[in-house]
Every structure is written in structure tokens, then in C-alpha cells.
Design a protein around this motif. Structure first.
Motif, PDB file in Angstrom:
ATOM      1  N   ARG A  93       3.330  -1.033  -4.703  1.00  0.00           N
ATOM      2  CA  ARG A  93       2.169  -1.682  -5.289  1.00  0.00           C
ATOM      3  C   ARG A  93       2.448  -3.170  -5.485  1.00  0.00           C
ATOM      4  O   ARG A  93       3.526  -3.531  -5.955  1.00  0.00           O
ATOM      5  CB  ARG A  93       1.904  -1.056  -6.666  1.00  0.00           C
ATOM      6  N   GLY A 102       0.675  -7.168  -6.712  1.00  0.00           N
ATOM      7  CA  GLY A 102      -0.412  -7.886  -7.366  1.00  0.00           C
ATOM      8  C   GLY A 102      -0.886  -9.015  -6.475  1.00  0.00           C
ATOM      9  O   GLY A 102      -0.075  -9.681  -5.830  1.00  0.00           O
ATOM     10  N   LYS A 111      -3.251  -4.485  -6.795  1.00  0.00           N
ATOM     11  CA  LYS A 111      -3.973  -4.804  -8.014  1.00  0.00           C
ATOM     12  C   LYS A 111      -4.397  -6.261  -7.882  1.00  0.00           C
ATOM     13  O   LYS A 111      -3.566  -7.138  -7.679  1.00  0.00           O
ATOM     14  CB  LYS A 111      -3.037  -4.596  -9.214  1.00  0.00           C
TER      15      LYS A 111
END
Ligand SMILES: [Zn+2]
Length: 296
Positions: free
Chosen positions: A65, A67, A107
Motif C-alpha cells: 500500500r 500514499g 491511499k
């Protein structure tokens, strides 16, 4: 080793950072050109290229994951981008496409939220649990951070105080409304006001420098201080933050931290205002650091 990866997607540069979990010293940083003139698909592939290069250069395996900070926001109901000044991004499913192309979760937050998050976790508001980060540059944006998390909001407009009405029936704004905070408090707005008063073009730096000697510069600064207090008091009355960090070129105006605070005090619904209004500490790194903090 667990690491936090952040990508700051700008109109001309894409920057990436790898942060350790437990320190604010980056393990690796890299920057490539966005080449946004080649269109949307190309931008997505450039993000992929940057991640590949970061992985190779650092010897650190990419996480599941990352950002991503963007010049606009993701509309939460559709996953499509909006309000981006790199206009080829608008209407595109950027988070979904990064997932598809890179095989990693994303994200995403706008650059004002990334700025606020970076300053709230690593910078000028470190340790505070309720923080408002402001960008007053060519435009005016803002981001809210509560307990280390950026508040995107239902419509992805959390913290967007720049288009609150500040002067009723004021000048028309590109957003379709009139007299917005952005038209009055942005660097662009201040320079335009000065030009209207004096008939002369001056940069914001020159206007600030000449405050004592040029009556039009003084009028421009007085107006900034008055309306800054009025506009920020609305945020303070609703959010009651511990710290407000002022980023962007207008955040360099020192008078905001003295007279600006006093002006805000006049409009806030309390006899004493304890909210601290402070300059940022992370400089140009805030965007990319904030992107990494999204996945903390
Ligand atoms: Zn507006």
C-alpha cells in the motif's frame, strides 16, 4: 523492514519517498518529470516507473500500500479525480488505475491534506491532535488532521475553506461563486488588489517589503490582516484546533503571526484565543512526507 512509501504527484515533477516507521529521516528519495503533456495514461506509467526505480535504487521491496498526494481530490462516491489543476487527471479513476497498473493499494489525498498531515506528524504541529494546515499560495486550500489522520470528508472537500464566501457580492471566482477567501488571501489576489489600488505591478515580496513606505502596499497588508482574521476565525469556531500551520508564499508574511493572530482573536467566539498560528517546518518536503504518512 516495514516502510512507508509516499508519492507526490505534481504537474511537472513526481517525487517519491521511503520513510521508516519510527523516524522522520527518509531512507530514500527520488524525483522524475511528470511529462503531463503526454496525457493521463503516460502519467500513470510514470508513477509505475518511479516506484520501479525507487525499489531498484534503495534495495527495499515495495509495500502492498502506498500514499499518493495529488493536485486535486478523489470524489469518494465515484473514485474519479476532480479539481485538479493538471487537468488531464480530472474525471479519471487514478486510484483504481494505479491499483491495476502497479498491483498495489493506494491511499490518496489532495496536496493541502498531505501538507497538513506532514506538519501535524513530523513538523510544526507535531504532537498536537487537532490541526488545521493552510496553503495560501496562488490559491488557498486547507487540510484537517485529527489524531494523526487527514479528514477527507464525505465529498472529499474537508478543510476547503478557500471557497467560503468572505466578501458578499465580491469578485466572481472560477468556482462559480463570488468573493471567495481565495480571491482575497491568495498571493495572486493580493497582487491584483495592489495593482488595482496603485496601477503598478509588484510581487508579494515587494509589497511586504514596501509596507512602511508605500501607502498602497500598506493598504494591501492591512486588508490581508483584517480578512485573514475574519476567514480563519470561521475555521477556529468550528474545529477549535490546537495549531494552525500557514504554508504557501503568503505564509511567509511575518505580520500574520503577530497582527494576523490579533485580528483572528477579534472574530473568534471566545474571550481568549489559545490556538497557535505558526509557520511550517518541512518546506518543500511536506507534500511527499504527508503522502507517506497517509499509510501510517
Ligand atoms: Zn471560489
Amino acid at each position: 523492514m516495514q516502510t512507508l512509501w509516499g508519492i507526490d504527484l505534481g504537474g511537472t515533477k513526481i517525487e517519491g519517498v521511503i520513510m521508516p516507521m519510527d523516524s522522520d529521516v527518509p531512507l530514500h528519495r527520488m524525483r522524475i518529470d511528470t511529462e503531463s503533456f503526454n496525457g493521463y495514461d503516460h502519467i500513470v506509467s510514470r508513477i509505475g516507473l518511479l516506484i520501479d526505480q525507487m525499489e531498484q535504487a534503495s534495495g527495499i521491496q515495495r509495500p502492498s500500500r502506498i500514499g499518493v498526494g495529488t493536485p486535486g481530490a478523489e470524489e469518494p462516491s465515484t473514485g474519479l479525480m476532480k479539481n485538479c489543476n493538471t487537468t488531464c487527471l480530472n474525471g479519471q479513476p487514478l486510484p483504481g488505475d494505479i491499483r491495476k497498473v502497479l498491483g498495489i493499494e493506494v491511499k490518496l489525498a489532495n496536496d493541502a491534506n498531505c501538507f497538513a498531515l506532514a506538519e501535524a506528524t513530523l513538523g510544526a504541529a507535531k504532537g498536537a491532535s487537532n490541526v488545521f494546515g493552510v496553503i495560501m499560495g496562488t490559491g488557498v486550500g486547507g487540510g484537517i488532521v485529527i489524531d494523526g489522520k487527514a479528514l477527507n470528508g464525505l465529498q472529499g472537500i474537508g478543510g476547503e475553506w478557500g471557497h467560503n464566501e468572505l466578501i458578499p457580492d465580491g469578485e466572481p471566482c472560477y468556482c462559480g461563486k463570488r468573493g471567495c477567501v481565495e480571491l482575497v488571501l491568495s498571493g495572486t489576489g493580493l497582487q491584483k488588489f495592489y495593482l488595482g489600488k496603485s496601477g503598478q505591478q509588484k510581487t508579494l515580496k515587494e509589497i511586504v517589503r514596501d509596507t512602511e513606505t508605500d501607502i498602497h502596499a500598506k493598504a494591501t497588508m492591512d486588508r490581508l490582516i483584517h480578512y485573514f482574521g475574519k476567514a480563519i476565525s470561521v475555521v477556529i469556531n468550528i474545529l477549535d484546533p490546537e495549531v494552525i500551520v500557514l504554508g504557501g508564499g503568503v505564509g511567509n508574511v511575518q505580520a500574520l503571526y503577530t497582527e494576523g493572530v490579533k485580528s483572528a482573536e477579534k472574530f473568534v467566539f471566545n474571550t481568549k484565543m489559545r490556538t497557535k498560528i505558526v509557520p511550517p517546518q518541512l518546506g518543500d518536503s511536506a507534500g511527499v512526507f504527508g503522502a507517506a504518512m497517509l499509510v501510517r
